[in-house]
Design an enzyme around this catalytic site. Sequence first.
Site, PDB file in Angstrom:
ATOM      1  CD  GLU A   1      -2.869  -1.202   0.151  1.00 31.63           C
ATOM      2  OE1 GLU A   1      -3.094  -0.128  -0.465  1.00 31.63           O
ATOM      3  OE2 GLU A   1      -3.431  -2.267  -0.133  1.00 31.63           O
TER       4      GLU A   1
ATOM      5  CB  CYS B   1      -1.419   7.327   1.583  1.00 28.87           C
ATOM      6  SG  CYS B   1      -2.771   6.245   2.087  1.00 28.87           S
TER       7      CYS B   1
END
Length: 466
Positions: free
Chosen positions: A210, A244
């Site tokens: 990720e 993010c």
Amino acid sequence: MDPFEDTLRRLREAFGAGRTRPAEFRTEQLQALSRFLQDNRKLLQDALAQDLHKSAFESDISELIMCQNEVDLALRNLHTWMKDEPATNNLLTKLGSAFIRKEPYGLVLIIAPWNYPLNLTLMPLVGAIAAGNCVVLKPSEMSKGAEKVLAEVLPRYLDQSCFAVVLGGPEETGRLLEHKFDYILFTGSPRVGKIVMTAAAKHLTPVTLELGGKNPCYVDDNCDPQTVANRVTWFRYFNTGQTCVAPDYVLCTPETRERLLPALQSAITRFYGEDPRSSPDLGRIINQKHFQRLQALLRCGRVAIGGQSDESQRYIAPTVLVDVQEAEPVMQEEIFGPILPILTVGGLDEAIAFINRREKPLALYAFSNNNQVVKQLLERTSSGSFGGNEGFIYLTLSSLPLGGVGHSGMGKYHGKFSFETFSHHRACMLAPPGLEKLNEPRYPPYSERTQQLISWALSFPTCTLL
């Protein structure tokens, strides 16, 4: 001496003995994780305030409640998720049963980041527990308050023969990665993601990465600038921009930029006051190193809104940059802070071309009153996730996966996707031991007649038999 050897051996022995496989054990551990969240809510909020100056509101909605919801979902659905999944037979296998069994991989390593130190540690942990694995958790050493609670308090709730929290910085993580794991989930930067993937490749260990990236946000001429500004402001400066999936830059025409700037200023003032430094709802940068990096990015383009900073508090005001060039540092790295560059383009086609010549982002956002514009962005680009007239509120939906594509990562989790990620999908076929006469056509010597018969049998799927 290897500091991890005894811990990893203990966990492997527990998995080999089958401790984590029964549904009852998985349920007990998920219930224990739920108690950890409930019993230590104030302690966890205080840790997040210490690390990131997070308000109780941000801590609850982005960390504690999401983790609790993930546990509750797994507890409600665990037995259904664990069931064998029937597969379709053909005539050649009609007397047998075909199915997919969801098996745990074994020993799982979860390496978590500092920006959401509870969410991004515990949410994948839920999936790994539900799937029946033993787990090593490696929280970030940068979020020291959360790391301390995870290391000292969480193990009191979980079975320590099956779960462990290990500590350390990059050097210790490197040594940890020298060991063989059965699955690794890493959340962090693409640079470190490559290091993790290289280490995993030595053992042929599967990974979920990720990662981050530059998340575009296209604002169409046909929009209400204040509505867009409200939504972009909240999602850009939430957690002080250290997210993010936050919008990393805005693309719009020069005309829309001039309408958007006063609307952004208005939203920032309403959300954080005339002096955002004193707002209880605006966090701080995680450490001095990141503060210095972000302060250097403030020299890119021209500051249109904000730009103030205070190193002693690791404070950077909600900032908007204009007249930014694509080659400048602020457009070459993920910002991960409260800075929003606005770049101007000629329109939709130019914006799409700009997005598509860069690495695929983790998230992409489009704002327009014209549904066709949003659909064009969705159809002509690629990203890990997409928001039309919305920011990353979709992360609250366990029905949607979180995951990147290309440079922004591989694999996915959240909800059932987490269970699937941490489960090996084992193809199974059970056939009767007798009735061998029916198998004779498939054995040599072959004839044209048997070839036709087998070809016909292979081409017809039948109903599932279990």
